[in-house]
Enzyme design. Structure first.
Site, PDB file in Angstrom:
ATOM      1  CG  ASP A  27     -39.552 -38.223  17.136  1.00 52.62           C
ATOM      2  OD1 ASP A  27     -38.370 -38.397  17.495  1.00 52.62           O
ATOM      3  OD2 ASP A  27     -40.518 -38.231  17.926  1.00 52.62           O
ATOM      4  CG  ASN A  29     -33.303 -39.701  13.287  1.00 48.60           C
ATOM      5  OD1 ASN A  29     -34.177 -40.056  12.506  1.00 48.60           O
ATOM      6  ND2 ASN A  29     -32.685 -38.542  13.179  1.00 48.60           N
ATOM      7  CB  SER A  72     -36.473 -29.101  19.843  1.00 43.25           C
ATOM      8  OG  SER A  72     -36.073 -29.839  20.977  1.00 43.25           O
ATOM      9  CD  GLU A  74     -38.061 -27.512  24.197  1.00 40.18           C
ATOM     10  OE1 GLU A  74     -38.225 -27.778  22.978  1.00 40.18           O
ATOM     11  OE2 GLU A  74     -38.212 -26.365  24.655  1.00 40.18           O
ATOM     12  CG  ASN A  75     -33.846 -32.083  20.487  1.00 37.46           C
ATOM     13  OD1 ASN A  75     -34.178 -31.827  19.331  1.00 37.46           O
ATOM     14  ND2 ASN A  75     -34.551 -32.940  21.246  1.00 37.46           N
ATOM     15  NE  ARG A 195     -43.185 -36.240  17.072  1.00 39.99           N
ATOM     16  CZ  ARG A 195     -42.801 -35.559  18.134  1.00 39.99           C
ATOM     17  NH1 ARG A 195     -43.481 -34.501  18.496  1.00 39.99           N
ATOM     18  NH2 ARG A 195     -41.749 -35.932  18.835  1.00 39.99           N
ATOM     19  CB  SER A 203     -42.156 -31.796  20.170  1.00 40.25           C
ATOM     20  OG  SER A 203     -42.569 -33.052  20.673  1.00 40.25           O
TER      21      SER A 203
HETATM   22  C1  IPE Z   1     -38.908 -33.297  18.288  1.00 39.32           C
HETATM   23  O1  IPE Z   1     -38.500 -34.583  18.608  1.00 39.32           O
HETATM   24  C2  IPE Z   1     -37.745 -32.482  17.834  1.00 39.32           C
HETATM   25  C3  IPE Z   1     -37.140 -32.900  16.562  1.00 39.32           C
HETATM   26  C4  IPE Z   1     -37.589 -33.801  15.753  1.00 39.32           C
HETATM   27  C5  IPE Z   1     -35.948 -32.175  16.203  1.00 39.32           C
HETATM   28  P1  IPE Z   1     -38.145 -35.019  20.109  1.00 39.32           P
HETATM   29  O2  IPE Z   1     -37.873 -36.462  20.058  1.00 39.32           O
HETATM   30  O3  IPE Z   1     -37.095 -34.128  20.644  1.00 39.32           O
HETATM   31  O4  IPE Z   1     -39.501 -34.682  20.875  1.00 39.32           O
HETATM   32  P2  IPE Z   1     -40.133 -35.326  22.182  1.00 39.32           P
HETATM   33  O5  IPE Z   1     -39.078 -35.266  23.234  1.00 39.32           O
HETATM   34  O6  IPE Z   1     -40.506 -36.718  21.837  1.00 39.32           O
HETATM   35  O7  IPE Z   1     -41.319 -34.471  22.477  1.00 39.32           O
HETATM   36  C1  IPE Z   2     -35.338 -37.214  16.011  1.00 39.19           C
HETATM   37  O1  IPE Z   2     -35.060 -38.496  16.425  1.00 39.19           O
HETATM   38  C2  IPE Z   2     -34.096 -36.389  15.785  1.00 39.19           C
HETATM   39  C3  IPE Z   2     -33.863 -35.372  16.815  1.00 39.19           C
HETATM   40  C4  IPE Z   2     -34.671 -35.023  17.770  1.00 39.19           C
HETATM   41  C5  IPE Z   2     -32.579 -34.691  16.758  1.00 39.19           C
HETATM   42  P1  IPE Z   2     -34.869 -38.845  17.968  1.00 39.19           P
HETATM   43  O2  IPE Z   2     -33.419 -38.719  18.283  1.00 39.19           O
HETATM   44  O3  IPE Z   2     -35.775 -38.028  18.808  1.00 39.19           O
HETATM   45  O4  IPE Z   2     -35.288 -40.374  17.982  1.00 39.19           O
HETATM   46  P2  IPE Z   2     -36.133 -41.114  19.107  1.00 39.19           P
HETATM   47  O5  IPE Z   2     -37.393 -40.333  19.289  1.00 39.19           O
HETATM   48  O6  IPE Z   2     -35.293 -41.115  20.342  1.00 39.19           O
HETATM   49  O7  IPE Z   2     -36.374 -42.463  18.534  1.00 39.19           O
HETATM   50 MG    MG Z   3     -37.674 -38.329  19.478  1.00 34.97          MG
END
Ligand code: IPE
Ligand code: IPE
Ligand code: MG
Length: 249
Positions: A27, A29, A72, A74-75, A195, A203
């Site tokens: 998480d 990025n 995920s 949810e993504n 994490r 998550s």
């Molecule tokens: C969890 O990160 C999923 C991945 C790392 C692929 P998210 O950034 O999607 O999770 P939430 O929204 O903070 O719970």
């Molecule tokens: C995790 O990084 C990667 C994925 C969930 C694909 P994020 O994209 O969730 O990065 P933040 O949480 O918005 O910083």
């Molecule tokens: Mg994230």
């Protein structure tokens, strides 16, 4: 650094008892890129480079199984641009890393509901899984369109279908049966879930499998995460006392 995993009651790899399984919620990025005034996808690209380095370091770190949460269930709520950018990145990673994975003995698997991914990506996934199926040095699993609840729903449907078909009975269903219907059927349970980015939630990751995993939450954003960061986390993990419901002996 190697670890003694004696007294581990989770599901073990029968072929290599004691093999360490680390799962990572990668998480941060987006924040890493935004902190620099860059588009979120730049953070995802940097994140993919970090994956390559970590996989390469697994034998030295004593990690036999590495499971990474990449996308995920949810993504899909994110912008079309970000979702498509991520899907392109996954395909590119598979193509670019194929030779290296074969050379380094990495077996790549995907967990999650792949039926929602586009046909080209599904074909690429089938191809790389077959190409690396004989490898045994590092077992890399990438969670793509993965959700712990979705996985349990799909497993339940499959069990009910088998009961209806007469190949499974209600009485036969045990803890081990459920594990066999999950996407992770070929993997031992994770010992450690890391994490990054300072968030302290699960998550929807490996809900069933991580029942007795240790959790480590680090403020490091995934694009800053190095094998040395993992080394420090593993050192801390090695001195933790895992009781699995028992008492201190
Ligand atoms: C969890 O990160 C999923 C991945 C790392 C692929 P998210 O950034 O999607 O999770 P939430 O929204 O903070 O719970
Ligand atoms: C995790 O990084 C990667 C994925 C969930 C694909 P994020 O994209 O969730 O990065 P933040 O949480 O918005 O910083
Ligand atoms: Mg994230």
């Amino acid at each position: 650094m190697m670890f003694d995993k004696s007294a581990q009651p989770g599901r073990e790899d029968p072929a290599t008892p004691g093999a360490l399984h680390v799962a990572v919620i990668m998480d941060g990025n987006g924040r890493w890129a935004q902190n620099r005034g860059w588009p979120r996808l730049v953070g995802h690209r940097k994140g993919a480079e970090r994956v390559r380095k970590l996989v390469e370091a697994c034998p030295d770190l004593g990690i036999r199984y590495l499971t990474l949460y990449a996308f995920s269930t949810e993504n899909w709520k994110r912008s079309t641009e970000e979702v498509l950018g991520l899907m392109t990145l996954f395909a590119r990673y598979i193509r670019r890393e194929a030779d290296r994975m074969k050379r380094e003995g990495v077996r790549l698997r995907f967990i999650g509901d792949r039926t929602r991914l586009d046909d080209d990506l599904q074909a690429l996934i089938r191809w790389i899984e077959a190409e690396t199926a004989e490898n045994d040095r590092v077992h890399l699993s990438v969670a793509l369109n993965y959700g712990g609840r979705d996985e349990i729903v799909r497993a339940t449907r499959a069990m009910v279908q088998d009961v209806a078909a007469g190949t499974l009975s209600a009485e036969q269903i045990s803890d081990a049966t459920i594990s066999r219907y999950l996407d992770t059927r070929d993997l031992p349970d994770p010992d450690l879930v890391v994490r990054t980015s300072g968030e302290t939630r699960v998550s929807n990751f490996l809900l069933w499998q991580a029942a007795y995993a240790e959790y480590v939450f680090t403020p490091t954003l995934w694009p800053d995460f190095t094998p040395a960061t993992m080394g420090t986390i593993l050192k801390d993990f090695a001195v933790r006392e895992r009781r699995f419901g028992g008492v201190k002996t």
